[in-house]
Design a protein around this motif. Structure first.
Motif: not given
Length: 365
Positions: A20-40
């Motif tokens: 997922x990170x390889x598709x994101x623009x450099x310097x872009x803000x990542x989804x908050x940790x809590x939401x990532x935990x729910x998503x994965x």
């Protein structure tokens, strides 16, 4: 030693997040940790460990109170264990665009770091990179000995102040304005005043009076110093600065200096078709200038002599004609930088002289 995730689930989640990170623009803000935990569909603590590993490996950078951001590609991953035989880490940051000058300088730094028993950590900055990436990576180094910033690295006073607080020598290989306000920041650069003087004087000495100037590098303190040397050369021949034909346009950071030389040479020729000499800021710009001269039906040096500065993988010797250039020894710049970092020198600013090498591109009138 840093702990890594032992579970198969953790590894799968980390691999998926990396994709997922390889598709994101450099310097872009990542989804908050809590939401990532729910998503994965993993626990908050598991996701926290995954993100910590990605930060330690250089894929992400955390900013307190702001969030987690995607780091630039091609940043060297920090090793989980710094070899005990190394005396420390040397962080080198430079813009990631096509420049033999940068590559050559980094190569010399690699050799110097090896001789000084330092582990080199490279950081290649992209146009979209946050300049604070330098600070974030520096703070992740565990035995940081010094930082070298190559000229052209996007810098601002807030970042310089924060780097100064790290307490290790920071050396800019380039001109730095108001460097005296910092305790730990130094600059090492070639003598730009001398370079500007030598380029213009070479043409004046050979009888040229209708001289064009192509500034194919972005406006900077370096350009200002170079122009000061040009003015001194003009005045030494009892001429006026306004007698030179200077390109009015300028290029911006990250733009191609070769194309800049090409476009600005066309501009100068349109403004004054009768020029007999052309001063081009750097070697890549001079290559673009040769193309522009050819398209305008002007030959070098028969119609227009050309003089420039620096080298580019030896191309100056293989152009037609061979280009006259003010040459700088990279190893001298790097040696001074390592002496500052190692405490063998303490000067705020070190200036290295260059040497004009006259080749086939200058014709005597």
């Amino acid at each position: 030693m840093k702990r890594t995730l032992p579970s198969t689930i953790g590894h799968k989640v980390k691999a998926g997040l990396l994709d997922r990170l390889r598709t994101l623009p450099v310097g872009s803000r990542l989804t908050p940790e809590r939401r990532l935990a729910e998503e994965y569909q993993v626990s908050r603590s598991t996701m926290s460990k995954i993100l910590t590993e990605l930060v330690n490996e250089g894929y992400l950078a955390r900013k307190v109170g702001s969030g987690t951001y995607v780091s630039p590609r091609n940043t060297e991953v920090l090793p989980s264990r710094l070899p005990s035989q190394n005396s420390g880490e040397l962080l080198v940051a430079y813009p990631d665009f096509f420049s033999y000058e940068f590559w050559h300088t980094v190569h010399e730094l690699e050799i110097a770091a090896m001789h000084a028993n330092l582990h080199l950590v490279n950081l290649r900055l992209h146009p979209e990179s946050d300049s604070e990436t330098v600070l974030n990576l520096a703070e992740n180094c565990r035995r940081l000995t010094g930082i070298v910033l190559l000229g052209g690295t996007p810098l601002g006073r807030p970042l310089l102040r924060e780097l100064d607080k790290l307490g290790v020598p920071v050396v800019l290989l380039g001109k730095l304005e108001n460097g005296g306000i910092y305790r730990n920041i130094h600059c090492v650069h070639s003598n730009h005043v001398q370079s500007g003087y030598l380029k213009v004087e070479a043409l004046l000495r050979n009888g040229h009076r209708r001289i064009g100037v192509v500034l194919n590098e972005p406006p900077s303190p370096t350009i200002q110093e170079t122009m000061r040397g040009m003015k001194e050369a003009v005045h030494s021949y009892k001429l006026r600065w306004h007698d030179l034909i200077i390109s009015e346009s300028s290029i911006r950071f990250w733009e191609d200096p070769m194309h800049g030389g090409y476009v600005l040479t066309h501009e100068v020729l349109k403004k004054s078709p009768d020029i007999t000499g052309l001063v081009v800021d750097t070697m890549l710009g001079a290559i673009g200038a040769l193309r522009a001269l050819h398209e305008c039906g002007r030959r070098c040096p028969e119609d227009v002599s050309v003089v420039t500065a620096l080298s580019h993988a030896g191309l100056e010797e293989y152009c037609v004609p061979r280009l006259s250039s003010v040459m700088i020894a990279h190893e001298n710049l790097v040696a001074a930088a390592l002496d500052l970092i190692g405490g063998r020198l303490s000067a705020r600013e070190i200036v290295i002289d260059g040497e004009l090498v006259e080749r086939e591109s200058i014709r005597r009138l």
